[in-house]
Design a protein around this motif. Structure first.
Motif, mmCIF file in Angstrom:
data_model
loop_
_atom_site.group_PDB
_atom_site.id
_atom_site.type_symbol
_atom_site.label_atom_id
_atom_site.label_comp_id
_atom_site.label_asym_id
_atom_site.label_seq_id
_atom_site.Cartn_x
_atom_site.Cartn_y
_atom_site.Cartn_z
ATOM 1 N N VAL A 1 0.854 -1.192 0.000
ATOM 2 C CA VAL A 1 0.000 0.000 0.000
ATOM 3 C C VAL A 1 0.888 1.239 0.000
ATOM 4 O O VAL A 1 1.726 1.412 0.886
ATOM 5 C CB VAL A 1 -0.919 0.029 1.240
ATOM 6 C CG1 VAL A 1 -1.723 1.329 1.276
ATOM 7 C CG2 VAL A 1 -1.854 -1.175 1.229
ATOM 8 N N GLN A 2 0.695 2.074 -0.964
ATOM 9 C CA GLN A 2 1.405 3.364 -1.010
ATOM 10 C C GLN A 2 0.364 4.468 -0.993
ATOM 11 O O GLN A 2 -0.613 4.415 -1.737
ATOM 12 C CB GLN A 2 2.272 3.462 -2.259
ATOM 13 C CG GLN A 2 3.450 2.490 -2.248
ATOM 14 C CD GLN A 2 4.371 2.670 -3.434
ATOM 15 O OE1 GLN A 2 3.928 3.039 -4.512
ATOM 16 N NE2 GLN A 2 5.650 2.409 -3.232
ATOM 17 N N LEU A 3 0.610 5.448 -0.131
ATOM 18 C CA LEU A 3 -0.325 6.545 0.037
ATOM 19 C C LEU A 3 0.322 7.844 -0.433
ATOM 20 O O LEU A 3 1.457 8.146 -0.063
ATOM 21 C CB LEU A 3 -0.737 6.678 1.512
ATOM 22 C CG LEU A 3 -1.353 5.431 2.148
ATOM 23 C CD1 LEU A 3 -1.561 5.651 3.633
ATOM 24 C CD2 LEU A 3 -2.659 5.088 1.464
ATOM 25 N N GLN A 4 -0.407 8.586 -1.221
ATOM 26 C CA GLN A 4 0.087 9.853 -1.752
ATOM 27 C C GLN A 4 -0.808 10.979 -1.258
ATOM 28 O O GLN A 4 -1.983 11.045 -1.639
ATOM 29 C CB GLN A 4 0.092 9.821 -3.278
ATOM 30 C CG GLN A 4 0.606 11.093 -3.930
ATOM 31 C CD GLN A 4 2.091 11.290 -3.717
ATOM 32 O OE1 GLN A 4 2.876 10.363 -3.845
ATOM 33 N NE2 GLN A 4 2.474 12.511 -3.374
ATOM 34 N N ALA A 5 -0.238 11.833 -0.431
ATOM 35 C CA ALA A 5 -0.995 12.961 0.112
ATOM 36 C C ALA A 5 -0.715 14.218 -0.695
ATOM 37 O O ALA A 5 0.386 14.415 -1.212
ATOM 38 C CB ALA A 5 -0.619 13.192 1.572
ATOM 39 N N SER A 6 -1.702 15.064 -0.764
ATOM 40 C CA SER A 6 -1.549 16.340 -1.458
ATOM 41 C C SER A 6 -2.529 17.352 -0.882
ATOM 42 O O SER A 6 -3.431 16.990 -0.116
ATOM 43 C CB SER A 6 -1.789 16.164 -2.955
ATOM 44 O OG SER A 6 -3.109 15.720 -3.200
#
Length: 114
Positions: free
Chosen positions: A1-6
């Motif tokens: 699982v990879q999470l990308q916040a912005s």
């Protein structure tokens, strides 16, 4: 699982920001997904978390100013932050808890100053 916040940035007191967190993998609605934050010199603290079928949980400091939502079809969590004040300045980290394992995004800086 990879999470990308912005969605982080700089705003004046009273302003608003909307954070997004996109997962590279399916995060079922039954799993918790949400946000923590960490200010300089302070411990990481819960901002908001949400899972299907249960009320969202917010940190005490939120006081109705923030709203967490999820789009499970897009594996995305959102954090709408209103009435921001300088005490909200921190790095905001999205997270997901999947089958007992916790995954973290890279963090996005939120700065509130005049």
């Amino acid at each position: 699982v990879q999470l990308q916040a912005s969605g982080g940035g700089s705003v004046q007191p009273g302003g608003s920001l909307r954070l997004s967190c996109v997962s590279s993998s399916i995060i079922g609605g039954w799993n918790n997904m949400g946000w923590y934050r960490q200010a300089p010199g302070k411990q990481r603290e819960l901002v908001a978390t949400k899972r299907s079928g249960r009320d969202p949980v917010y940190g005490d400091f939120v006081k109705g100013r923030f709203t967490i939502s999820r789009d499970n079809a897009k594996n995305t969590a959102y954090l709408q932050m209103n009435s921001l004040n300088p005490e909200d300045t921190a790095v905001y980290y999205c997270y997901a808890k999947v089958d007992g394992s916790v995954f973290w995004g890279q963090g996005t800086q939120v700065t509130v100053s005049s």
